[in-house]
Design a protein around this motif. Structure first.
Motif, PDB file in Angstrom:
ATOM      1  N   UNK A   1       1.067  -1.093   0.429  1.00  0.00           N
ATOM      2  CA  UNK A   1      -0.103  -0.104   0.011  1.00  0.00           C
ATOM      3  C   UNK A   1       0.743   1.558   0.294  1.00  0.00           C
ATOM      4  N   UNK A   2       0.947   1.916  -1.128  1.00  0.00           N
ATOM      5  CA  UNK A   2       0.916   2.747  -0.914  1.00  0.00           C
ATOM      6  C   UNK A   2       0.779   4.288   0.179  1.00  0.00           C
ATOM      7  N   UNK A   3       1.585   5.081  -0.328  1.00  0.00           N
ATOM      8  CA  UNK A   3       0.998   6.392   1.928  1.00  0.00           C
ATOM      9  C   UNK A   3       0.240   7.247   0.966  1.00  0.00           C
ATOM     10  N   UNK A   4      -0.034   7.497   1.668  1.00  0.00           N
ATOM     11  CA  UNK A   4      -0.537   9.044   1.559  1.00  0.00           C
ATOM     12  C   UNK A   4       0.081  10.018   1.156  1.00  0.00           C
ATOM     13  N   UNK A   5       0.611  10.001   1.588  1.00  0.00           N
ATOM     14  CA  UNK A   5       1.606  10.882   1.245  1.00  0.00           C
ATOM     15  C   UNK A   5       2.888  10.771   0.263  1.00  0.00           C
ATOM     16  N   UNK A   6       2.705   9.906  -0.173  1.00  0.00           N
ATOM     17  CA  UNK A   6       3.679   9.066  -1.995  1.00  0.00           C
ATOM     18  C   UNK A   6       2.367   9.273  -2.383  1.00  0.00           C
ATOM     19  N   UNK A   7       1.149  10.021  -2.658  1.00  0.00           N
ATOM     20  CA  UNK A   7       0.283   9.776  -3.104  1.00  0.00           C
ATOM     21  C   UNK A   7      -0.014  11.023  -4.190  1.00  0.00           C
ATOM     22  N   UNK A   8       0.218  12.244  -2.381  1.00  0.00           N
ATOM     23  CA  UNK A   8       0.462  13.572  -2.976  1.00  0.00           C
ATOM     24  C   UNK A   8       1.326  13.902  -3.597  1.00  0.00           C
ATOM     25  N   UNK A 107      -8.003  14.279   1.019  1.00  0.00           N
ATOM     26  CA  UNK A 107      -8.291  14.497  -0.456  1.00  0.00           C
ATOM     27  C   UNK A 107      -9.243  12.684  -1.626  1.00  0.00           C
ATOM     28  N   UNK A 108     -10.197  11.646  -0.074  1.00  0.00           N
ATOM     29  CA  UNK A 108      -9.733  10.705   0.070  1.00  0.00           C
ATOM     30  C   UNK A 108     -10.262  10.271  -1.191  1.00  0.00           C
ATOM     31  N   UNK A 109     -11.593  11.056  -2.110  1.00  0.00           N
ATOM     32  CA  UNK A 109     -11.878  10.027  -3.493  1.00  0.00           C
ATOM     33  C   UNK A 109     -10.677  10.008  -4.266  1.00  0.00           C
ATOM     34  N   UNK A 110     -10.044  10.836  -4.248  1.00  0.00           N
ATOM     35  CA  UNK A 110      -9.026  10.759  -4.689  1.00  0.00           C
ATOM     36  C   UNK A 110      -8.023   9.337  -4.902  1.00  0.00           C
ATOM     37  N   UNK A 111      -7.437   9.515  -3.840  1.00  0.00           N
ATOM     38  CA  UNK A 111      -6.755   8.772  -3.884  1.00  0.00           C
ATOM     39  C   UNK A 111      -7.248   7.173  -3.333  1.00  0.00           C
TER      40      UNK A 111
END
Length: 256
Positions: A1-8, A107-111
């Protein structure tokens, strides 16, 4: 699982990759080095991660030589799927918001979209279309330099502008628009984005659709002038209201 900070960080990297120096300027930085450092600090991410992610978009956005022989990671193709149709100003606003408020907003929908494995088949298909398109564009540039078709004149590469076509030809006092599509086999269908189709409508006979087929052997070229009034299309709205127009292989054969 990619961390949220890395999604951003990947979204930021996409913006930097697609808009290059314009992105740097609009975010208020003086260099890529400063952008990587400052964005990483704001996201709590690694600046090297942002730089490497930016480089992975290079096969699509041609500011640098990049990693053209590497397979496109799924997170990269998903990001392109989600954001490639967005304007520079909208992407800048999103990136700015993420950088400034990622600790207090979500930004849960985007993530969720970027992590959704159900999108992998579509994203992989998109990545393949992108690479096929880039090959076709290269062949067209060489073909135009040799033949002057479909219109002789100075050829300008507009692929990074997101203007609804790939090339502009300056011929005398007129400008002509060329949208290039690639097909690996002898025949096949193509997809046009909403922006490409609307631009074709506006430009009329100054808009050419260039089909480069047989990419895996000897490329063949087909030019369709004023495709908006020449082709029958099927309109489809897919994923986050992105609209495309498909042209069947039979329709392309009819216009040979």
């Amino acid at each position: 699982m990619i961390a949220t900070k890395n999604i951003y960080a990947t979204i930021v990297a996409f913006y930097l990759a697609k808009y290059d120096k314009i992105a740097i300027e609009h975010l208020g930085y003086k260099s890529f080095s400063e952008a990587f450092t400052k964005c990483a600090e704001k996201l709590g991410a690694n600046k090297i991660y942002i730089k490497l992610r930016r480089d992975e978009f290079d096969p699509v956005y041609k500011w640098r030589k990049g990693w053209y022989n590497r397979p496109m990671p799924k997170i990269i193709s998903r990001t392109i799927d989600l954001f490639d149709q967005e304007s520079e100003s909208d992407m800048c606003a999103l990136v700015w918001d993420i950088l400034e408020h990622n600790k207090t907003k979500s930004w849960k929908p985007i993530v969720s979209q970027m992590l959704d494995k159900k999108q992998d088949a579509q994203s992989a298909s998109f990545a393949l279309r992108v690479m096929t398109g880039k090959r076709a564009e290269t062949h067209f540039k060489e073909y135009h330099a040799q033949t002057g078709f479909p219109i002789s004149g100075a050829l300008e590469d507009c692929t990074a502008e997101g203007c609804g076509y790939d090339f502009r030809i300056h011929s005398g006092s007129e400008n002509f628009c060329i949208e290039v599509k690639g097909i690996t086999d002898d025949y096949g269908g193509i997809l046009l984005t909403e922006k490409e189709w609307k631009t074709a409508m506006i430009c009329g006979e100054r808009y050419y659709l260039c089909i480069v087929s047989n990419l895996d052997s000897t490329p063949e070229f087909q030019f369709i002038r004023d495709p908006y009034n020449s082709l029958k299309v099927i309109k489809r709205s897919i994923q986050i209201t992105q609209t495309t127009y498909s042209v069947s292989k039979e329709e392309l054969i009819k216009n040979k």
